[in-house]
Scaffold this motif. Structure first.
Motif, PDB file in Angstrom:
ATOM      1  N   ASN A   1       0.828  -1.208   0.000  1.00 26.22           N
ATOM      2  CA  ASN A   1       0.000   0.000   0.000  1.00 26.22           C
ATOM      3  C   ASN A   1       0.864   1.261   0.000  1.00 26.22           C
ATOM      4  O   ASN A   1       0.502   2.276  -0.609  1.00 26.22           O
ATOM      5  N   HIS A   2       2.009   1.218   0.666  1.00 30.34           N
ATOM      6  CA  HIS A   2       2.906   2.375   0.669  1.00 30.34           C
ATOM      7  C   HIS A   2       3.548   2.545  -0.708  1.00 30.34           C
ATOM      8  O   HIS A   2       3.628   3.662  -1.246  1.00 30.34           O
TER       9      HIS A   2
ATOM     10  N   TRP B   1       2.336   1.605  -3.522  1.00 35.54           N
ATOM     11  CA  TRP B   1       1.291   2.008  -4.461  1.00 35.54           C
ATOM     12  C   TRP B   1       1.244   3.527  -4.607  1.00 35.54           C
ATOM     13  O   TRP B   1       0.997   4.043  -5.696  1.00 35.54           O
ATOM     14  N   GLU B   2       1.481   4.237  -3.510  1.00 38.35           N
ATOM     15  CA  GLU B   2       1.474   5.701  -3.544  1.00 38.35           C
ATOM     16  C   GLU B   2       2.554   6.254  -4.468  1.00 38.35           C
ATOM     17  O   GLU B   2       2.454   7.379  -4.955  1.00 38.35           O
TER      18      GLU B   2
ATOM     19  N   ARG C   1      -7.129  -1.789  -4.608  1.00 40.14           N
ATOM     20  CA  ARG C   1      -7.264  -0.589  -3.776  1.00 40.14           C
ATOM     21  C   ARG C   1      -7.574  -1.018  -2.339  1.00 40.14           C
ATOM     22  O   ARG C   1      -8.261  -2.001  -2.094  1.00 40.14           O
ATOM     23  N   LEU C   2      -7.064  -0.244  -1.415  1.00 40.61           N
ATOM     24  CA  LEU C   2      -7.349  -0.512  -0.008  1.00 40.61           C
ATOM     25  C   LEU C   2      -8.842  -0.362   0.274  1.00 40.61           C
ATOM     26  O   LEU C   2      -9.496   0.503  -0.320  1.00 40.61           O
TER      27      LEU C   2
ATOM     28  N   TYR D   1      -7.440  -4.204   1.027  1.00 38.86           N
ATOM     29  CA  TYR D   1      -7.202  -5.339   0.154  1.00 38.86           C
ATOM     30  C   TYR D   1      -7.897  -6.597   0.660  1.00 38.86           C
ATOM     31  O   TYR D   1      -7.932  -6.863   1.865  1.00 38.86           O
TER      32      TYR D   1
ATOM     33  N   ARG E   1      -5.279   3.193   5.858  1.00 40.59           N
ATOM     34  CA  ARG E   1      -5.854   4.207   4.986  1.00 40.59           C
ATOM     35  C   ARG E   1      -5.026   4.349   3.712  1.00 40.59           C
ATOM     36  O   ARG E   1      -3.835   4.036   3.689  1.00 40.59           O
ATOM     37  N   GLU E   2      -5.672   4.806   2.679  1.00 40.17           N
ATOM     38  CA  GLU E   2      -4.990   5.112   1.421  1.00 40.17           C
ATOM     39  C   GLU E   2      -4.644   6.598   1.413  1.00 40.17           C
ATOM     40  O   GLU E   2      -5.454   7.433   1.822  1.00 40.17           O
ATOM     41  N   TYR E   3      -3.443   6.920   0.955  1.00 39.95           N
ATOM     42  CA  TYR E   3      -2.979   8.306   0.980  1.00 39.95           C
ATOM     43  C   TYR E   3      -2.566   8.761  -0.420  1.00 39.95           C
ATOM     44  O   TYR E   3      -2.106   7.955  -1.236  1.00 39.95           O
TER      45      TYR E   3
ATOM     46  N   ARG F   1     -12.548   7.335  -0.680  1.00 42.57           N
ATOM     47  CA  ARG F   1     -11.781   6.395   0.135  1.00 42.57           C
ATOM     48  C   ARG F   1     -12.569   5.941   1.359  1.00 42.57           C
ATOM     49  O   ARG F   1     -12.514   4.772   1.742  1.00 42.57           O
TER      50      ARG F   1
ATOM     51  N   SER G   1     -13.674   2.017   2.353  1.00 41.32           N
ATOM     52  CA  SER G   1     -13.361   1.485   3.675  1.00 41.32           C
ATOM     53  C   SER G   1     -14.629   1.053   4.414  1.00 41.32           C
ATOM     54  O   SER G   1     -14.648   0.029   5.103  1.00 41.32           O
TER      55      SER G   1
END
Length: 491
Positions: free
Chosen positions: A38-39, A41-42, A88-89, A91, A424-426, A451, A455
């Motif tokens: 996820n990190h 992915w940013e 996308r989060l 997952y 969380r997605e950032y 987002r 969630s």
């Protein structure tokens, strides 16, 4: 991260992320199959994950002083190759694995390069590289590699495509947890003909290229016997629980005048125990595709190197060969970018032009447009290279800024490894700045409302037993299934 709860342990990366510690040397890396996906992915286009630690993104070419470095993240899974980066989060148990599988779109971009690079980096070994070194010693050290190697199942087809196109002086990889070196001699045609990789010259069938059985799966205790010294803390190589999935499409690089083979007719493959009349009733998507022989790589005139030296190193554990120091003399044409210091990271002009050429393609949404061939992309890339020259090179905007800043909160010991909420997605400021620099759309941004809605719809966090696959495939063992596994020892 694709690691079951029983193997989760906080390491020391959070200290570098928070700024408590700083990496003493500039460190470049590509993504593998046990990262904080996820990190990463940013930072699809690349960026700093911590001060002095730079992630090359899904695919990238950058310069460090006189060295030109290309990178390809991910490991090979043929049935996800043409998939978009649609994970996308939060997952599901399928997505936490598929997110680190290499994609055709990222490979396609690297295959548009027409000038020499010095170093190539992938996580997975290029398919067939084992036959270019001391394979006998390799199979004595890792006996369970031999069957996969002889059947063409070992390593990444995408990494092989890129290596055979770019032909760098050095290619570095990891993943298989052993030190191994090899030399590919491109002066001899057989060295880049996949069908001649094995001593027995065994042909590679579609079913072999459509999966990567050396993917690491940590969901069960290791049980594969080897001749190596045992280490109770090490997780050994195992099979992947996704290997029983229906196979997908392998898309070879498009040759001029052709589109990619994604739309070509697919020949059916006999399946034991299933009558032919029932197979005929299945949709075309269930038919395993026939594999065309690997295309001969078309080498542009400016790519002149004829020998690629391959090196993989072992795990960072005591008594293991995980470190090697070397001098690398550049063979690429010196970058026109001027710098006030001799060695710093800079963007690559040709690569930025390729990024702009493909900037209208949404990497997060399917279907990904087919490969239209090098002759289609070349004039577009040349036009974009002129834009880069005018707007970035002339304006002295090619230095990669040291602009790391945290997005997620740093590790909190009071929360521990099993938080009660989904991560969380950032939107990463580095990706925002990069897209602004190139004047391209940032597909990796989303509203907080979007987002929050994703969630809200997600199942509750289960820190212990897993919640099954997104399409009903989960086996109730955390984030995976059955089989042996190995890992990096995040302790």
């Amino acid at each position: 991260m694709s690691v079951p709860p029983k193997y989760r342990a906080i390491g020391d990366f959070h200290e570098y992320y928070s700024g408590t510690r700083t990496a003493p040397y500039l460190t470049l890396f590509v993504g593998g199959n046990h990262e904080a996906s996820n990190h990463l992915w940013e930072l699809y286009y690349g960026g700093w994950v911590a001060p002095n630690i730079y992630y090359l993104g899904a695919a990238n070419v950058i310069n460090y002083g006189p060295l030109r470095i290309a990178g390809l993240s991910g490991i090979w899974k043929g049935y996800h190759y043409r998939r978009s980066h649609d994970e996308r989060l939060p997952y599901g148990s399928d997505e936490v694995k598929s997110i680190y599988h290499v994609r055709e779109l990222d490979t396609r971009k690297l295959l548009q390069l027409r000038t020499q690079v010095d170093i190539g980096i992938s996580h997975d070994w290029p398919n067939g590289i084992e036959w270019k070194g001391d394979w006998k010693q390799l199979f004595r050290f890792k006996p369970h590699f031999e069957a996969d190697a002889k059947s063409g199942r070992l390593g990444s087809v995408a990494a092989k495509y890129v290596m055979d196109r770019l032909r760098p002086k050095w290619w570095f990889a990891a993943h298989l947890h052993c030190k191994f070196s090899a030399v590919v001699n491109y002066a001899h045609e057989a060295d880049f003909n996949t069908s001649t990789m094995t001593p027995a010259k065994a042909s590679i069938e579609a079913s072999h290229l459509l999966e990567n059985t050396d993917e690491i799966d940590l969901d069960a205790d290791a049980s594969q016997p080897t001749k190596t010294t045992c280490n109770d803390d090490e997780i050994d190589l195992g099979t992947d629980d996704e290997d029983d999935d229906p196979a997908g499409i392998i898309s070879k690089p498009a040759i001029d005048g052709e589109s990619s083979n994604a739309d070509t007719p697919k020949a059916p493959v006999e399946t034991k125990g299933v009558p032919s009349d029932l197979r005929d009733q299945l949709p075309a998507a269930f038919t395993r595709p026939a594999l065309s022989s690997a295309p001969q790589p078309v080498c542009p005139e400016a790519i002149t190197n004829k020998r690629t030296h391959f090196l993989a190193l072992d795990k960072c554990l005591p008594q293991r060969r995980f470190l090697q120091l070397m001098d690398v003399d550049p063979i690429s044409v010196p970058s026109p970018v001027k710098s006030d210091t001799p060695c710093r990271l800079t963007y690559d002009k040709e690569w930025l032009a390729i990024i702009r050429t493909f900037s209208s393609v949404d990497p997060l949404t399917s279907p990904i447009p087919p490969d239209l061939g090098e002759s289609h992309y070349l004039p577009l890339i040349e036009a974009e290279e002129a834009w880069v020259d005018k707007n970035l090179v002339t304006a002295n905007q090619m230095a990669i800024p040291e602009n790391f800043e945290p997005t997620a909160p740093s590790y909190d010991p009071s929360v521990g490894l099993h938080p009660k909420e989904h991560p969380r997605e950032y939107t990463n400021p580095q990706t925002v700045a990069f897209c602004k620099l190139l004047d391209i759309h940032n597909f990796f941004d989303a509203s907080e409302g979007e987002r929050e809605e994703r969630s809200r719809k997600a199942p509750a966090v289960d820190a212990g037993g897993g919640r099954g696959g997104r399409r009903g495939r989960g086996r109730g063992k955390g984030f995976g299934g059955q089989g042996r596994g190995r890992g990096r020892g995040y302790k």
